[in-house]
Design an enzyme around this catalytic site. Structure first.
Site, PDB file in Angstrom:
ATOM      1  N   LYS A 196       0.828  -1.203   0.000  1.00  0.00           N
ATOM      2  CA  LYS A 196       0.000   0.000   0.000  1.00  0.00           C
ATOM      3  C   LYS A 196       0.867   1.261   0.000  1.00  0.00           C
ATOM      4  O   LYS A 196       0.639   2.184  -0.766  1.00  0.00           O
ATOM      5  CB  LYS A 196      -0.938  -0.002   1.207  1.00  0.00           C
ATOM      6  CG  LYS A 196      -1.932   1.152   1.232  1.00  0.00           C
ATOM      7  CD  LYS A 196      -2.814   1.119   2.470  1.00  0.00           C
ATOM      8  CE  LYS A 196      -3.739  -0.063   2.471  1.00  0.00           C
ATOM      9  NZ  LYS A 196      -4.701  -0.026   3.597  1.00  0.00           N
ATOM     10  N   GLU A 202      10.428  -5.652   3.680  1.00  0.00           N
ATOM     11  CA  GLU A 202      10.690  -6.928   3.016  1.00  0.00           C
ATOM     12  C   GLU A 202      10.294  -6.871   1.542  1.00  0.00           C
ATOM     13  O   GLU A 202      11.028  -7.352   0.664  1.00  0.00           O
ATOM     14  CB  GLU A 202       9.910  -8.051   3.718  1.00  0.00           C
ATOM     15  CG  GLU A 202      10.261  -8.238   5.183  1.00  0.00           C
ATOM     16  CD  GLU A 202       9.385  -7.429   6.125  1.00  0.00           C
ATOM     17  OE1 GLU A 202       9.312  -7.806   7.307  1.00  0.00           O
ATOM     18  OE2 GLU A 202       8.770  -6.429   5.672  1.00  0.00           O
ATOM     19  N   GLY A 257      -5.042  -5.093   5.490  1.00  0.00           N
ATOM     20  CA  GLY A 257      -4.230  -6.041   4.733  1.00  0.00           C
ATOM     21  C   GLY A 257      -4.772  -7.450   4.735  1.00  0.00           C
ATOM     22  O   GLY A 257      -4.829  -8.114   3.686  1.00  0.00           O
ATOM     23  N   ARG A 258      -5.196  -7.942   5.895  1.00  0.00           N
ATOM     24  CA  ARG A 258      -5.650  -9.330   5.975  1.00  0.00           C
ATOM     25  C   ARG A 258      -7.054  -9.509   5.416  1.00  0.00           C
ATOM     26  O   ARG A 258      -7.553 -10.640   5.360  1.00  0.00           O
ATOM     27  CB  ARG A 258      -5.560  -9.818   7.419  1.00  0.00           C
ATOM     28  CG  ARG A 258      -6.232  -8.933   8.444  1.00  0.00           C
ATOM     29  CD  ARG A 258      -5.770  -9.284   9.861  1.00  0.00           C
ATOM     30  NE  ARG A 258      -6.326  -8.398  10.880  1.00  0.00           N
ATOM     31  CZ  ARG A 258      -5.789  -7.230  11.222  1.00  0.00           C
ATOM     32  NH1 ARG A 258      -4.701  -6.796  10.613  1.00  0.00           N
ATOM     33  NH2 ARG A 258      -6.330  -6.494  12.174  1.00  0.00           N
ATOM     34  N   GLU A 343      -4.034 -11.910  14.239  1.00  0.00           N
ATOM     35  CA  GLU A 343      -3.655 -10.503  14.127  1.00  0.00           C
ATOM     36  C   GLU A 343      -4.843  -9.597  14.433  1.00  0.00           C
ATOM     37  O   GLU A 343      -4.667  -8.475  14.919  1.00  0.00           O
ATOM     38  CB  GLU A 343      -3.095 -10.201  12.728  1.00  0.00           C
ATOM     39  CG  GLU A 343      -2.411  -8.853  12.625  1.00  0.00           C
ATOM     40  CD  GLU A 343      -1.632  -8.678  11.327  1.00  0.00           C
ATOM     41  OE1 GLU A 343      -0.472  -9.130  11.277  1.00  0.00           O
ATOM     42  OE2 GLU A 343      -2.192  -8.118  10.362  1.00  0.00           O
ATOM     43  N   HIS A 374      -0.993 -38.115  10.683  1.00  0.00           N
ATOM     44  CA  HIS A 374       0.268 -38.844  10.819  1.00  0.00           C
ATOM     45  C   HIS A 374       1.347 -37.980  11.455  1.00  0.00           C
ATOM     46  O   HIS A 374       2.537 -38.308  11.353  1.00  0.00           O
ATOM     47  CB  HIS A 374       0.713 -39.354   9.447  1.00  0.00           C
ATOM     48  CG  HIS A 374      -0.260 -40.313   8.844  1.00  0.00           C
ATOM     49  ND1 HIS A 374      -0.236 -41.672   9.111  1.00  0.00           N
ATOM     50  CD2 HIS A 374      -1.318 -40.121   8.015  1.00  0.00           C
ATOM     51  CE1 HIS A 374      -1.229 -42.272   8.461  1.00  0.00           C
ATOM     52  NE2 HIS A 374      -1.905 -41.340   7.792  1.00  0.00           N
ATOM     53  N   LYS A 494       8.815  -4.181  13.814  1.00  0.00           N
ATOM     54  CA  LYS A 494       9.344  -3.445  12.658  1.00  0.00           C
ATOM     55  C   LYS A 494      10.255  -2.315  13.105  1.00  0.00           C
ATOM     56  O   LYS A 494      11.334  -2.079  12.534  1.00  0.00           O
ATOM     57  CB  LYS A 494       8.185  -2.875  11.826  1.00  0.00           C
ATOM     58  CG  LYS A 494       7.353  -3.898  11.085  1.00  0.00           C
ATOM     59  CD  LYS A 494       6.264  -3.188  10.296  1.00  0.00           C
ATOM     60  CE  LYS A 494       5.379  -4.143   9.548  1.00  0.00           C
ATOM     61  NZ  LYS A 494       4.306  -3.441   8.802  1.00  0.00           N
TER      62      LYS A 494
END
Length: 529
Positions: A196, A202, A257-258, A343, A374, A494
């Protein structure tokens, strides 16, 4: 008054004491119609919560809690565009992204631009700097700009466009990007930079590395505009990077964002499966939006999931929640839901800034069945901890192979049944288990679970499923009196990382840091030479 001090909450606490030791075996034995009574359907979806440790009285008290929390008022405020994300002064309008003809004009405009862009990639009219068609798309993002689109592209593999491959890069670790670049052709690769602000550390580190890789092959800055597009709002930064303004796809500060895969962040989904299928994804979510706002409380799927989570977390003390999709295509769904739920509601301060004093979001985890059987299901069956679970199944497979799907569904049903009912010593004896092995072959059961069945996995049903969980998150935020739409806990790390990176490079000193961090920096600098 806090909801935890209200009469419905106190009544639930007293009710939990009476119900805590009752076994699901007993609840089913007492009610032959339990499945019919404790399952809901909506437009092809089935939600069976009969294996939850609840009675009719439990649900009635939980609904009283929802009313006491003014859930309907909060739904109306969200839908009206009020700034319910009060710490950031923002509205929460991700449902507007999939509202179809009722969507705001700016949303429809961006979707129209996305459609034209996807068409140009798919029909070959968009060409790279050397005139070659685009064959590979790399989405560079992180968090909500990665997890949702990555999950959806994987989930909809059966609808994949035949002549294009979509890849995802998120980690700052060069091991994420370098092997991918090594096998791609710069002349036919398109990058989507999803940020955004166009400043995410990153994402921008990976984007600049990809840009240098492209220019090493092209030798001309003009090539960037043919191989990079962006989902961003920072036109100045995207222009400086080399992205043409017409290839910057906007989204807005009212899109968290999510919750953003429905926006321009979903461009890689549209490229992977075609824009028509992307529209079906939006339509499925819109169907769940309408259900959430229009269904009665007792028939409301997202509210029911939220109330069950409240019951398990705050009254039965289940602080872990497993999500087990019996679909390899949905293998990445738990990772997306981890961000969506933890979050959003993994918080200790309520909307007034006061510590809540009760548990909020459980730890969410999971993987695709049958793989989980398993690895970690042993702990669920005999480990002694109370773990609530969601099982997700498809009535029909997206990749039909003879003899596979019935076995997969049998395992899904068997695991939820075994977790609920266990196996007594008498049943083990009847099965021929030797007496000396009985302690190892008995299973307490009474682990609560919900089973969600989709008729099939399509863009539409995937949209329904994701929106179902989104609205569950909203309801829980209201019930716990949290702002589900900020994420200040992410910001501290951050900030500290920005301070420590120069220390690791030897550009600044480590004065003022704690002894552990100073020691680790010294060790890493020595180890790196």
């Amino acid at each position: 008054m806090a909801l935890s001090e209200s009469s419905p909450w106190r009544a639930l606490s007293a009710h939990a004491e009476n119900l805590r030791d009752r076994h699901l075996r007993e609840l089913f034995a007492a009610d032959g119609e339990r499945f019919a009574r404790f399952s809901l359907r909506h437009n092809g979806l089935l939600v069976d919560f009969s294996k939850q440790r609840v009675e009719e009285k439990t649900l009635a008290l939980l609904h009283r809690c929802a009313a006491a929390a003014d859930l309907d008022g909060w739904k109306a405020r969200m839908r009206a565009g009020e700034a319910i994300n009060h710490t950031e002064g923002r509205a929460v309008r991700h449902a507007d992204l999939r509202a179809g003809d009722r969507a705001p004009s700016e949303v429809r405009d961006v979707l129209a631009r996305m459609r034209r862009f996807c068409t140009s990639i798919h029909d070959g009219s968009w060409r790279g700097y050397s005139g070659e068609r685009i064959t590979d798309v790399v989405n560079i993002g992180i968090g909500g700009s990665d997890l949702g689109p990555r999950m959806a592209v994987h989930a909809l593999a059966a609808f994949q466009q035949p002549d294009i491959a979509v890849h995802f890069v998120a980690n700052l670790d060069s091991a994420d990007l370098a092997p991918l670049l090594a096998r791609l052709n710069p002349r036919s690769t398109l990058f989507i930079v999803a940020s955004k602000t166009f400043t995410t550390q990153e994402t921008m580190a990976n984007a600049h590395t990809a840009r240098r890789w492209l220019l090493a092959a092209a030798g001309d800055e003009a090539a960037v505009a043919r191989h990079f597009v962006a989902a961003s709002t920072n036109l100045e930064a995207t222009r400086a990077f080399g992205v043409a303004p017409e290839n910057v796809f906007e989204f807005w500060d009212w899109v968290g964002g999510r919750f953003s895969l429905w926006s321009a962040i979903g461009l890689p989904i549209a490229l992977a499966v075609g824009f028509g299928h992307f529209e079906q994804l939006l339509a499925g979510a819109r169907d769940m939006d309408e259900h959430f706002h229009e269904a009665t409380a007792k028939a409301n799927l997202p509210l029911t999931l939220a109330l069950l989570a409240l019951w398990n977390t705050n009254f039965l003390d289940a602080h872990s929640h497993g999500v087990f999709p019996y679909s390899q295509s949905l293998a990445l769904l738990p990772a997306h839901l981890q961000q969506l739920e933890m979050e959003s509601n993994g918080k200790r301060a309520n909307r007034e800034g006061i510590a809540v004093g009760y548990a909020t979001n459980p730890i969410l985890w999971g993987t695709a069945g049958t793989n989980g059987q398993h690895s970690f299901f042993q702990l669920l069956h005999q480990g002694g901890a109370l773990v609530a679970s969601d099982f997700i199944a498809l009535a029909s497979p997206d990749f039909p192979l003879p003899g596979h799907h019935s076995g997969l569904l049998a395992n899904c049903l068997a695991q939820s049944s075994a977790l609920a009912f266990g196996q007594t010593a008498d049943e083990a004896r009847a099965a021929g288990i030797p007496e000396q092995l009985l302690p190892f072959r008995t299973f307490p059961g009474n682990q609560p679970s919900t089973t969600i069945v989709l008729p099939e996995l399509t863009p539409f049903t995937l949209g329904q499923l994701i929106a179902l969980y989104e609205h569950k998150v909203f309801c829980l935020g209201v019930l716990w009196n949290l702002n589900s739409f900020d994420q200040w806990g992410v910001e501290l790390g951050k900030h500290l990382a920005g301070r420590l990176a120069p220390c690791l490079r030897g550009e600044t000193g480590t004065e003022g840091l704690d002894a552990s961090t100073r020691g680790l920096i010294a060790h890493l600098r020595d180890a790196r030479g």
